[in-house]
Design a protein around this motif. Structure first.
Motif, PDB file in Angstrom:
ATOM      1  N   ALA A   1     -15.834  12.313  -7.072  1.00 29.42           N
ATOM      2  CA  ALA A   1     -15.680  11.004  -7.621  1.00 29.42           C
ATOM      3  C   ALA A   1     -14.396  10.299  -7.070  1.00 29.42           C
ATOM      4  O   ALA A   1     -14.432   9.074  -6.674  1.00 29.42           O
ATOM      5  CB  ALA A   1     -15.420  11.124  -8.972  1.00 29.42           C
ATOM      6  N   LEU A   2     -13.440  11.063  -6.611  1.00 31.31           N
ATOM      7  CA  LEU A   2     -12.012  10.757  -6.157  1.00 31.31           C
ATOM      8  C   LEU A   2     -12.482  10.190  -4.858  1.00 31.31           C
ATOM      9  O   LEU A   2     -11.923   9.188  -4.231  1.00 31.31           O
ATOM     10  CB  LEU A   2     -11.273  12.147  -6.023  1.00 31.31           C
ATOM     11  N   MET A   3     -13.300  10.888  -3.882  1.00 30.55           N
ATOM     12  CA  MET A   3     -13.738  10.390  -2.674  1.00 30.55           C
ATOM     13  C   MET A   3     -14.570   8.878  -2.910  1.00 30.55           C
ATOM     14  O   MET A   3     -14.179   8.122  -1.968  1.00 30.55           O
ATOM     15  CB  MET A   3     -14.670  11.446  -1.895  1.00 30.55           C
ATOM     16  N   HIS A   4     -15.421   9.186  -3.731  1.00 34.26           N
ATOM     17  CA  HIS A   4     -16.102   7.494  -3.853  1.00 34.26           C
ATOM     18  C   HIS A   4     -15.286   6.590  -4.215  1.00 34.26           C
ATOM     19  O   HIS A   4     -15.600   5.450  -3.572  1.00 34.26           O
ATOM     20  CB  HIS A   4     -17.481   7.903  -4.717  1.00 34.26           C
ATOM     21  N   GLU A   5     -14.317   6.925  -5.106  1.00 32.95           N
ATOM     22  CA  GLU A   5     -13.511   5.880  -5.729  1.00 32.95           C
ATOM     23  C   GLU A   5     -12.325   5.316  -4.828  1.00 32.95           C
ATOM     24  O   GLU A   5     -12.026   4.251  -4.765  1.00 32.95           O
ATOM     25  CB  GLU A   5     -13.092   5.866  -7.061  1.00 32.95           C
TER      26      GLU A   5
ATOM     27  N   MET B   1       0.891  -1.343   0.052  1.00 35.38           N
ATOM     28  CA  MET B   1       0.039   0.161  -0.018  1.00 35.38           C
ATOM     29  C   MET B   1       0.953   1.057   0.144  1.00 35.38           C
ATOM     30  O   MET B   1       0.573   2.137  -0.730  1.00 35.38           O
ATOM     31  CB  MET B   1      -0.940  -0.076   1.156  1.00 35.38           C
ATOM     32  N   GLN B   2       1.805   1.094   0.919  1.00 36.34           N
ATOM     33  CA  GLN B   2       2.907   2.379   0.694  1.00 36.34           C
ATOM     34  C   GLN B   2       3.305   2.771  -0.506  1.00 36.34           C
ATOM     35  O   GLN B   2       3.550   3.710  -0.870  1.00 36.34           O
ATOM     36  CB  GLN B   2       4.132   2.229   1.749  1.00 36.34           C
ATOM     37  N   ALA B   3       3.830   1.680  -1.412  1.00 31.74           N
ATOM     38  CA  ALA B   3       4.257   1.721  -2.588  1.00 31.74           C
ATOM     39  C   ALA B   3       3.166   2.323  -3.445  1.00 31.74           C
ATOM     40  O   ALA B   3       3.557   3.402  -4.700  1.00 31.74           O
ATOM     41  CB  ALA B   3       4.847   0.433  -3.125  1.00 31.74           C
ATOM     42  N   ASN B   4       2.141   2.265  -3.328  1.00 28.11           N
ATOM     43  CA  ASN B   4       0.993   2.711  -4.278  1.00 28.11           C
ATOM     44  C   ASN B   4       0.706   4.295  -3.962  1.00 28.11           C
ATOM     45  O   ASN B   4       0.729   4.922  -4.932  1.00 28.11           O
ATOM     46  CB  ASN B   4      -0.257   1.928  -3.812  1.00 28.11           C
ATOM     47  N   MET B   5       0.825   4.650  -2.627  1.00 32.31           N
ATOM     48  CA  MET B   5       0.766   5.994  -2.310  1.00 32.31           C
ATOM     49  C   MET B   5       1.972   6.782  -2.939  1.00 32.31           C
ATOM     50  O   MET B   5       1.817   7.799  -3.415  1.00 32.31           O
ATOM     51  CB  MET B   5       0.792   6.322  -0.895  1.00 32.31           C
ATOM     52  N   LYS B   6       3.207   6.382  -2.936  1.00 36.78           N
ATOM     53  CA  LYS B   6       4.289   6.979  -3.608  1.00 36.78           C
ATOM     54  C   LYS B   6       4.242   7.132  -4.970  1.00 36.78           C
ATOM     55  O   LYS B   6       4.390   8.036  -5.587  1.00 36.78           O
ATOM     56  CB  LYS B   6       5.742   6.147  -3.042  1.00 36.78           C
ATOM     57  N   THR B   7       3.635   5.904  -5.504  1.00 38.13           N
ATOM     58  CA  THR B   7       3.385   6.102  -6.942  1.00 38.13           C
ATOM     59  C   THR B   7       2.119   7.081  -7.460  1.00 38.13           C
ATOM     60  O   THR B   7       2.282   7.586  -8.214  1.00 38.13           O
ATOM     61  CB  THR B   7       2.803   4.771  -7.570  1.00 38.13           C
ATOM     62  N   THR B   8       1.381   7.189  -6.603  1.00 39.08           N
ATOM     63  CA  THR B   8       0.069   8.334  -6.809  1.00 39.08           C
ATOM     64  C   THR B   8       0.659   9.486  -6.516  1.00 39.08           C
ATOM     65  O   THR B   8       0.342  10.452  -7.525  1.00 39.08           O
ATOM     66  CB  THR B   8      -1.066   7.934  -5.540  1.00 39.08           C
ATOM     67  N   LEU B   9       1.550  10.002  -5.554  1.00 37.45           N
ATOM     68  CA  LEU B   9       2.069  11.239  -5.399  1.00 37.45           C
ATOM     69  C   LEU B   9       2.864  11.551  -6.510  1.00 37.45           C
ATOM     70  O   LEU B   9       3.109  12.633  -7.062  1.00 37.45           O
ATOM     71  CB  LEU B   9       2.791  11.304  -4.113  1.00 37.45           C
ATOM     72  N   THR B  10       3.498  10.496  -6.909  1.00 38.75           N
ATOM     73  CA  THR B  10       4.551  10.767  -8.217  1.00 38.75           C
ATOM     74  C   THR B  10       3.831  11.208  -9.474  1.00 38.75           C
ATOM     75  O   THR B  10       4.072  12.115 -10.096  1.00 38.75           O
ATOM     76  CB  THR B  10       5.495   9.554  -8.491  1.00 38.75           C
TER      77      THR B  10
ATOM     78  N   GLY C   1     -11.940   6.801  -1.264  1.00 34.71           N
ATOM     79  CA  GLY C   1     -11.930   7.102   0.054  1.00 34.71           C
ATOM     80  C   GLY C   1     -11.670   6.024   0.931  1.00 34.71           C
ATOM     81  O   GLY C   1     -11.047   6.273   2.173  1.00 34.71           O
ATOM     82  N   HIS C   2     -11.932   4.833   0.619  1.00 31.88           N
ATOM     83  CA  HIS C   2     -11.564   3.699   1.234  1.00 31.88           C
ATOM     84  C   HIS C   2     -10.093   3.241   1.445  1.00 31.88           C
ATOM     85  O   HIS C   2      -9.684   2.648   2.391  1.00 31.88           O
ATOM     86  CB  HIS C   2     -12.427   2.231   0.610  1.00 31.88           C
ATOM     87  N   VAL C   3      -9.241   3.696   0.678  1.00 28.32           N
ATOM     88  CA  VAL C   3      -7.827   3.591   0.433  1.00 28.32           C
ATOM     89  C   VAL C   3      -7.314   4.412   1.545  1.00 28.32           C
ATOM     90  O   VAL C   3      -6.595   4.005   2.445  1.00 28.32           O
ATOM     91  CB  VAL C   3      -7.267   3.950  -0.744  1.00 28.32           C
ATOM     92  N   SER C   4      -7.757   5.822   1.793  1.00 36.39           N
ATOM     93  CA  SER C   4      -7.155   6.695   2.462  1.00 36.39           C
ATOM     94  C   SER C   4      -7.836   7.802   2.538  1.00 36.39           C
ATOM     95  O   SER C   4      -8.297   8.357   1.370  1.00 36.39           O
ATOM     96  CB  SER C   4      -5.671   7.281   2.413  1.00 36.39           C
ATOM     97  N   PRO C   5      -8.573   8.662   3.646  1.00 36.69           N
ATOM     98  CA  PRO C   5      -9.375   9.862   3.502  1.00 36.69           C
ATOM     99  C   PRO C   5      -8.478  11.054   3.057  1.00 36.69           C
ATOM    100  O   PRO C   5      -8.982  11.924   2.646  1.00 36.69           O
ATOM    101  CB  PRO C   5      -9.485   9.961   4.961  1.00 36.69           C
ATOM    102  N   TRP C   6      -7.118  10.907   3.093  1.00 30.32           N
ATOM    103  CA  TRP C   6      -6.287  12.109   2.592  1.00 30.32           C
ATOM    104  C   TRP C   6      -6.386  12.176   1.048  1.00 30.32           C
ATOM    105  O   TRP C   6      -6.352  13.152   0.652  1.00 30.32           O
ATOM    106  CB  TRP C   6      -4.829  11.751   2.999  1.00 30.32           C
ATOM    107  N   ILE C   7      -6.719  11.248   0.450  1.00 28.16           N
ATOM    108  CA  ILE C   7      -6.967  11.210  -1.008  1.00 28.16           C
ATOM    109  C   ILE C   7      -8.170  12.183  -1.176  1.00 28.16           C
ATOM    110  O   ILE C   7      -8.169  13.251  -2.155  1.00 28.16           O
ATOM    111  CB  ILE C   7      -7.190   9.895  -1.597  1.00 28.16           C
ATOM    112  N   ALA C   8      -9.185  12.120  -0.496  1.00 30.08           N
ATOM    113  CA  ALA C   8     -10.318  12.725  -0.601  1.00 30.08           C
ATOM    114  C   ALA C   8     -10.098  14.345  -0.156  1.00 30.08           C
ATOM    115  O   ALA C   8     -10.594  15.388  -0.874  1.00 30.08           O
ATOM    116  CB  ALA C   8     -11.543  12.196   0.112  1.00 30.08           C
ATOM    117  N   VAL C   9      -9.263  14.527   0.968  1.00 28.86           N
ATOM    118  CA  VAL C   9      -9.019  15.690   1.357  1.00 28.86           C
ATOM    119  C   VAL C   9      -8.198  16.362   0.285  1.00 28.86           C
ATOM    120  O   VAL C   9      -8.406  17.755  -0.156  1.00 28.86           O
ATOM    121  CB  VAL C   9      -8.346  15.592   2.858  1.00 28.86           C
TER     122      VAL C   9
END
Length: 190
Positions: free
Chosen positions: A110-114, A1-10, A116-124
């Motif tokens: 849409a980002l929150m719905h899709e 999961m940590q690798a996915n967040m780094k990929t997302t931020l990149t 939000g279960h991964v991390s609330p910070w994505i919706a924020v």
């Protein structure tokens, strides 16, 4: 999961790096024109980077988000051509509601719905960017505060309605999309 967040931020940083510096001039809408779509682009970018969205398939993700965008756009443009409110910079009479705020908040919702279960910070992050887009429209004298509030409400409301209809009407049915070069066909298998 940590690798996915780094990929997302990149991915998000790379996306923002393509915004030209000259687009930041006071009367240019080019930066806003790009940023209004970043939350929705993040929905697809996260999925492309391997982060599991709430929609089980690309087809369902595309159908849901496209429906939310179309409903948001239709509502916004009908109101723009009905209300005829003069912009603060007096450039035209298409101020109410803000289309930029509409699309930014539709994407953030849409980002929150899709995801939000991964991390609330994505919706924020999505809602923060949408709020910054709306505030910048007011700062640039392109809209009044009530224009961006109305646009944000339309984007949020249309996307919420789309996801509610998806849960109530479509549930676990299979959605197929096909495009033959001239038309898009949508089939819902009951």
């Amino acid at each position: 999961m940590q690798a996915n967040m780094k990929t997302t931020l990149t991915f998000l940083l790379c996306l923002l790096s393509f915004v030209p510096v000259e687009a930041q001039q006071r009367h240019s809408d080019a930066l806003d024109d790009v940023l209004q779509h970043v939350p929705m682009a993040a929905v697809f970018g996260l999925r492309a980077c391997g982060v599991q969205s709430a929609s089980p398939s690309w087809t369902e993700l595309l159908a849901t988000t496209a429906s939310a965008y179309v409903l948001s756009a239709a509502t916004t443009y009908v109101l723009k051509h009905t209300c005829h409110e003069l912009r603060p910079d007096k450039s035209n009479r298409r101020s109410l509601p803000s289309g930029h705020a509409t699309f930014a908040f539709a994407g953030a919702t849409a980002l929150m719905h899709e995801y939000g279960h991964v991390s609330p910070w994505i919706a924020v992050g999505g809602y923060t960017l949408a709020t910054l887009v709306a505030a910048d429209r007011v700062r640039r004298d392109r809209h009044y505060v009530h224009d961006v509030v109305a646009g944000g409400a339309i984007g949020f409301g249309a996307t919420e309605l789309t996801y509610w209809l998806k849960r109530k009407v479509i549930k676990n049915r299979n959605i197929d999309l096909s495009f033959n070069g001239f038309q898009l066909d949508v089939a819902v298998k009951w």
